[in-house]
Write an enzyme that holds these catalytic residues in place. Structure first.
Site: not given
Length: 293
Positions: A39-40
């Site tokens: 996940l960013d």
């Protein structure tokens, strides 16, 4: 030693997925912790972690479908397709109607070919694309097939000369929601980027099962034991004691006629291995409890 299993974490904004893994290594007092899909840092939401032997099944979870809630800002394109990049182009988007936005969203549903964001972890000649971009190199990534099962507008609101669009997305693995924001803006001729992203589901795992990091630090616990996780994700095959010993040694069994990967269970209910049929015999995908363990 921590028991093996999966932990569904609600990742906070500002942390990398590796940061979360590092925190959970300390919480569970083991180095054997990994995640099933990055996940960013700006994103929040579901991050599935494996602890101890459960790290062996994480590679099988990366292909799971994902769900997101997100906010797209129309009227600004950025260098990273999200709010962390520099604004590359601004266009007054106040003329956009809800009908025009809905029509453009509809054009991005179904089976599409998507060019991933250049600031991504995709490797180009052995190097991550985002590292090449940071070095000032031009990066061109080929389009790849993805599936958008749901791309739904949940709300519109003005943001100065821009329009913020709240959306919900169900998509295949490998989809970049940042790229959806970019492509929606391009389709409308005004540019677009992602300002907020929350992953709400990875396969069978949703926010309803997720723990915050502070919760885990206060009381370390798994979301699912290794056996529970395998039986939730995969089909089941019950083995005899002799078959369980053979599977634990990595030996092939007679095929079961089950599609895809399935969990092979000993008479006591423990999952010995994940198998798949190949012709008349089985092939070990991963042995979770070797006979020598």
């Amino acid at each position: 030693m921590s028991p093996p299993g999966l932990v569904v974490v609600d990742k906070p904004a500002g942390m990398t997925s590796h940061d979360v893994v590092g925190r959970c290594r300390r919480i569970f007092a083991t180095r054997r912790v990994g995640h099933a899909g990055t996940l960013d840092p700006m994103a929040t939401g579901v991050l599935v972690l494996g602890v101890e032997r459960a790290t062996k099944i994480l590679g099988l979870l990366t292909a799971a479908a994902k769900s997101y809630s997100a906010t797209i800002r129309l009227g600004q394109a950025t260098s990273t397709d999200d709010a962390e990049g520099d604004v590359a182009r601004s266009v007054d988007a106040r003329h956009l109607t809800s009908q025009a936005i809905e029509a453009a969203v509809g054009g991005l549903r179904g089976d599409i070919h998507q060019v991933p964001s250049t600031v991504s972890a995709i490797k180009v000649a052995g190097k991550r694309a985002y590292k090449l971009v940071r070095e000032g190199q031009a990066v061109e990534l080929p389009a790849r097939p993805v599936r958008i099962d749901r791309f739904e507008v949940r709300g519109l609101r003005a943001a100065g000369a821009c329009v913020d669009v709240d959306v919900e997305v169900d998509c295949s693995s490998g989809t970049y929601v940042r790229a959806l924001a970019r492509d929606l803006g391009a389709a409308l001729g005004v540019g677009g980027h992602l300002t907020a992203l929350r992953r709400t589901r990875v396969g069978r795992f949703g926010l309803e099962q997720a723990y915050g990091l502070d919760e885990l630090a206060e009381c370390p616990r798994l979301s699912y034991s290794l056996d529970e996780a395998c039986l939730l994700i995969f089909g089941r095959r019950d083995l005899s004691a002799d078959e369980a010993e053979a599977a634990g040694n990595g030996r092939a069994l007679a095929a079961a006629g089950i599609d895809g990967v399935y969990a092979a269970c000993a008479p006591d209910g423990r999952v010995i291995a994940l198998l798949r049929d190949e012709g008349a015999r089985t092939k070990s995908v991963v042995v979770l409890r070797p006979a020598t363990l």
